[in-house]
Design a protein around this motif. Structure first.
Motif, PDB file in Angstrom:
ATOM      1  N   HIS A 106      11.780   6.136   0.711  1.00 39.33           N
ATOM      2  CA  HIS A 106      10.333   6.298   0.609  1.00 39.33           C
ATOM      3  C   HIS A 106       9.790   6.939   1.889  1.00 39.33           C
ATOM      4  O   HIS A 106      10.176   6.571   2.995  1.00 39.33           O
ATOM      5  CB  HIS A 106       9.663   4.952   0.375  1.00 39.33           C
ATOM      6  CG  HIS A 106      10.119   4.274  -0.876  1.00 39.33           C
ATOM      7  ND1 HIS A 106       9.471   4.403  -2.082  1.00 39.33           N
ATOM      8  CD2 HIS A 106      11.196   3.476  -1.115  1.00 39.33           C
ATOM      9  CE1 HIS A 106      10.115   3.706  -3.002  1.00 39.33           C
ATOM     10  NE2 HIS A 106      11.164   3.136  -2.445  1.00 39.33           N
ATOM     11  N   GLU A 107       8.841   7.848   1.721  1.00 34.95           N
ATOM     12  CA  GLU A 107       8.305   8.605   2.861  1.00 34.95           C
ATOM     13  C   GLU A 107       7.711   7.695   3.930  1.00 34.95           C
ATOM     14  O   GLU A 107       7.829   7.963   5.123  1.00 34.95           O
ATOM     15  CB  GLU A 107       7.251   9.596   2.361  1.00 34.95           C
ATOM     16  CG  GLU A 107       6.704  10.514   3.443  1.00 34.95           C
ATOM     17  CD  GLU A 107       5.720  11.533   2.891  1.00 34.95           C
ATOM     18  OE1 GLU A 107       4.939  12.089   3.684  1.00 34.95           O
ATOM     19  OE2 GLU A 107       5.740  11.769   1.671  1.00 34.95           O
ATOM     20  N   GLU A 108       7.043   6.612   3.516  1.00 36.19           N
ATOM     21  CA  GLU A 108       6.423   5.702   4.471  1.00 36.19           C
ATOM     22  C   GLU A 108       7.287   4.465   4.743  1.00 36.19           C
ATOM     23  O   GLU A 108       6.845   3.542   5.414  1.00 36.19           O
ATOM     24  CB  GLU A 108       5.058   5.242   3.956  1.00 36.19           C
ATOM     25  CG  GLU A 108       4.019   6.344   3.891  1.00 36.19           C
ATOM     26  CD  GLU A 108       2.670   5.811   3.427  1.00 36.19           C
ATOM     27  OE1 GLU A 108       1.748   5.751   4.266  1.00 36.19           O
ATOM     28  OE2 GLU A 108       2.544   5.444   2.241  1.00 36.19           O
ATOM     29  N   HIS A 164       8.954  -0.770   2.285  1.00 39.15           N
ATOM     30  CA  HIS A 164       8.201   0.423   1.904  1.00 39.15           C
ATOM     31  C   HIS A 164       6.996  -0.017   1.088  1.00 39.15           C
ATOM     32  O   HIS A 164       6.975  -1.122   0.541  1.00 39.15           O
ATOM     33  CB  HIS A 164       9.073   1.392   1.100  1.00 39.15           C
ATOM     34  CG  HIS A 164       9.604   0.803  -0.165  1.00 39.15           C
ATOM     35  ND1 HIS A 164      10.863   0.233  -0.239  1.00 39.15           N
ATOM     36  CD2 HIS A 164       9.064   0.667  -1.406  1.00 39.15           C
ATOM     37  CE1 HIS A 164      11.067  -0.218  -1.465  1.00 39.15           C
ATOM     38  NE2 HIS A 164       9.992   0.031  -2.190  1.00 39.15           N
ATOM     39  N   TYR A 167       1.910   1.134  -2.995  1.00 37.92           N
ATOM     40  CA  TYR A 167       0.925   2.166  -3.322  1.00 37.92           C
ATOM     41  C   TYR A 167       0.770   3.152  -2.165  1.00 37.92           C
ATOM     42  O   TYR A 167       0.810   2.756  -0.990  1.00 37.92           O
ATOM     43  CB  TYR A 167      -0.429   1.541  -3.642  1.00 37.92           C
ATOM     44  CG  TYR A 167      -0.426   0.734  -4.918  1.00 37.92           C
ATOM     45  CD1 TYR A 167      -0.462   1.364  -6.162  1.00 37.92           C
ATOM     46  CD2 TYR A 167      -0.369  -0.663  -4.886  1.00 37.92           C
ATOM     47  CE1 TYR A 167      -0.452   0.624  -7.335  1.00 37.92           C
ATOM     48  CE2 TYR A 167      -0.353  -1.403  -6.061  1.00 37.92           C
ATOM     49  CZ  TYR A 167      -0.401  -0.760  -7.289  1.00 37.92           C
ATOM     50  OH  TYR A 167      -0.379  -1.500  -8.443  1.00 37.92           O
ATOM     51  N   ALA A 168       0.547   4.416  -2.516  1.00 32.99           N
ATOM     52  CA  ALA A 168       0.395   5.463  -1.498  1.00 32.99           C
ATOM     53  C   ALA A 168      -0.920   5.337  -0.744  1.00 32.99           C
ATOM     54  O   ALA A 168      -0.997   5.666   0.444  1.00 32.99           O
ATOM     55  CB  ALA A 168       0.492   6.843  -2.154  1.00 32.99           C
ATOM     56  N   TYR A 169      -1.980   4.885  -1.429  1.00 37.06           N
ATOM     57  CA  TYR A 169      -3.308   4.776  -0.827  1.00 37.06           C
ATOM     58  C   TYR A 169      -3.614   3.300  -0.623  1.00 37.06           C
ATOM     59  O   TYR A 169      -3.719   2.530  -1.561  1.00 37.06           O
ATOM     60  CB  TYR A 169      -4.339   5.414  -1.767  1.00 37.06           C
ATOM     61  CG  TYR A 169      -5.751   5.549  -1.210  1.00 37.06           C
ATOM     62  CD1 TYR A 169      -6.512   4.421  -0.879  1.00 37.06           C
ATOM     63  CD2 TYR A 169      -6.337   6.790  -1.045  1.00 37.06           C
ATOM     64  CE1 TYR A 169      -7.803   4.543  -0.381  1.00 37.06           C
ATOM     65  CE2 TYR A 169      -7.641   6.929  -0.559  1.00 37.06           C
ATOM     66  CZ  TYR A 169      -8.359   5.808  -0.238  1.00 37.06           C
ATOM     67  OH  TYR A 169      -9.642   5.924   0.247  1.00 37.06           O
TER      68      TYR A 169
END
Length: 535
Positions: A106-108, A164, A167-169
């Motif tokens: 995951h990017e974050e 990770h 949710y993205a936001y």
């Protein structure tokens, strides 16, 4: 002489032992108090000793790692009093920062590995390292203030965390229109919410009571529109340089600023400044305060409205049939977008009760087109779903599920902010001295015990962009007021936004939040001591 030296040596050891105090207890990693709760935690026997000998090591691209390393150094310094070095040479007793594409899919995401010799925080991107640092900070057994640990050493339990976000936001909204808050206050809030891996701060920059952002092409917005607030105070506004500084500081904490200019309703502060935008609305008489334009060296504007010093809503609207209105909106969106690197521009759209639906729908579509023209994605309160939305637009579900479902049926995503669960301005109970309760009383357990996927059957996981907790400021005047309404509830909302549903448990959360209360108390934070928790 030898006997005297031995006695002196033993006395020194005794004094040293006394000054170090009792031996620190190492709480195993699986008994942690980390919020938001990580995806997985694997404890091991042992501990890492954080001390003045500990070094921060950059194991990959220094240009990307140095800002994160400086943040880590400052954060640990504030917590412990230690002044750690930063370098690139790995040695025993190091905290290693590594950019590693394999650390998380995951990017974050990030991984945090703690042994007795080193701590390794690895992530695909710098933001993942930043989130790993937030977790590490919560493992430091010191609560700030005068509590600096035994002999200025801190034992951190060994083991591994893999983590990770769900949710993205993951957001919070601060209303600076009803009451204005300084740049320093906003920065302080950014620091506090970053601890809980929040990555968006939505600033509600305009409303009936005040306009808070300088627009160079329409200068009276701040000269007049910014000089008021609820109760009739002097208000205030951010210059464009102020706003850029907020954006820059937020970026340093991996937080994206989302600007909101509410329209076509909630617009009285713009109508104070420019009567040409007013279709003929009037301000509620009991809250109207005349504006002395002559004292400001300005000509009278018969169509301009007086100040609104109350909290009533729904009485204002732009003139949606006037071409000048759309030139105004174009200029405002252009100037703010040029200063905003984030992808979203929020156009409000809520509670525009005096705008006829046949005027409201084309207005929202035109505003959306202007946002797209300047390279941004439109965010709007759930009422905007009555218009034809672009697939890139997002409806913020605050009031009506049917509006959110309308947006989903158009191919748009929703941002979950149900007022009955996520509004931080709602009173905790009937005795709370701040806030309102038109939506609900929201105690800590009510803020925690819900899931975005379980509110409506037609709002599924794939439809949800994320979760945001708004703080409206009708009754919020000081930064201490903000803290009282935000904490501990934001920690609960942050866990909903970050952690997987199957990892969340109220009883465990109420255990973990106690530790955070101790740190908040040591830091002098004005938080609410919920009776649902044994603080």
């Amino acid at each position: 002489m030898k006997q005297l030296k031995n006695m002196l040596f033993m006395t020194a050891l005794a004094i040293l032992g006394f000054s170090c105090g009792k031996k620190q207890e190492v709480i195993p990693l699986d008994k942690h108090s980390i919020i938001p709760i990580p995806v997985s935690v694997a404890p091991e026997a042992g501990s890492f000793t954080l001390s003045s000998k500990t070094a921060i090591v950059l194991s990959s691209d220094p240009s990307q790692l140095e800002p994160v390393a400086e943040y880590l150094k400052s954060a640990l310094g504030n917590l412990t009093g230690l002044n750690l070095s930063i370098g690139q040479e790995e040695k025993d007793n190091s905290i290693i920062l590594s950019l590693d594409a394999g650390a998380s899919p995951h990017e974050e995401g990030y991984s945090l590995s703690i042994s007795d010799k080193k701590i390794l925080i690895a992530a695909p991107a710098p933001e993942g390292l930043f989130y790993g640092i937030q977790t590490l900070k919560q493992l430091v057994p010191a609560h700030g203030g005068s509590s600096k640990g035994s002999g200025n050493q801190f034992l951190i339990p060994t083991g591994t965390v893999q983590d990770h976000p769900e949710y993205a936001y993951r957001g919070m909204m601060l209303d600076v229109a009803r009451h204005f808050f300084s740049v320093e206050d906003v920065k302080k809030l950014i620091d506090q919410i970053a601890v809980y891996k929040i990555n968006h701060l939505h600033l509600h920059l305009s409303d009936d009571q005040g306009w808070r952002i300088e627009i160079k092409s329409w200068p009276l917005l701040t000269t007049i529109g910014g000089a008021n607030q609820v109760g009739g105070g002097e208000g205030g506004f951010y210059t464009q340089e102020d706003y850029k500084e907020i954006v820059r500081y937020a970026q340093s904490r991996f937080i994206t600023i989302v600007p909101e200019i509410d329209m076509p309703g909630h617009t009285n502060s713009a109508l104070n400044a420019y009567g040409i935008l007013n279709p003929g609305i009037t301000v509620p008489e009991k809250t109207a305060v005349p504006i002395d334009r002559k004292a400001l060296g300005l000509e009278e504007d018969p169509k301009a409205t007086p100040y609104h010093t109350g909290i009533e809503v729904g009485f204002s609207t732009f003139d949606t049939n006037n071409p000048v209105t759309y030139q105004f909106i174009d200029d405002v969106i252009r100037e703010i977008s040029e200063m905003t690197p984030g992808p979203y521009f929020h156009i409000g759209g809520d509670e525009s009760h005096v705008t006829a639906m046949e005027d409201y729908i084309p207005f929202i579509e035109k505003a959306q087109a202007i946002v797209s023209k300047y390279g941004k994605k439109t965010l709007g309160w759930d009422e905007v779903a009555h218009a034809k939305l672009l697939p890139t637009s997002v409806a913020q579900y605050w009031a009506k599920a049917e509006n959110a479902i309308l947006a989903i049926e158009q191919g748009s995503q929703v941002l979950m902010s149900p007022a009955v669960k996520a509004y931080l301005d709602m009173q905790y109970d009937s005795t709370t001295h701040l806030g309102l309760h038109w939506a609900a009383y929201i105690e800590l357990d009510q803020a925690y015990n819900w899931d975005p996927t379980e509110l409506e059957a037609q709002i599924r996981r794939e439809n949800i962009l994320g979760v945001e907790a708004p703080l409206w400021t009708e009754t919020i005047i000081t930064f201490e007021d903000i803290e009282y309404m935000v904490f501990p509830r934001l920690a609960a909302i942050a866990e909903i936004a970050w952690s997987p549903k199957n990892a969340r448990n109220w009883e465990d959360f109420r255990r973990r939040i106690v530790w955070h209360g101790q740190r908040w108390e040591a830091q002098g934070k004005n938080f609410y001591r919920s009776p649902k928790v044994e603080w």
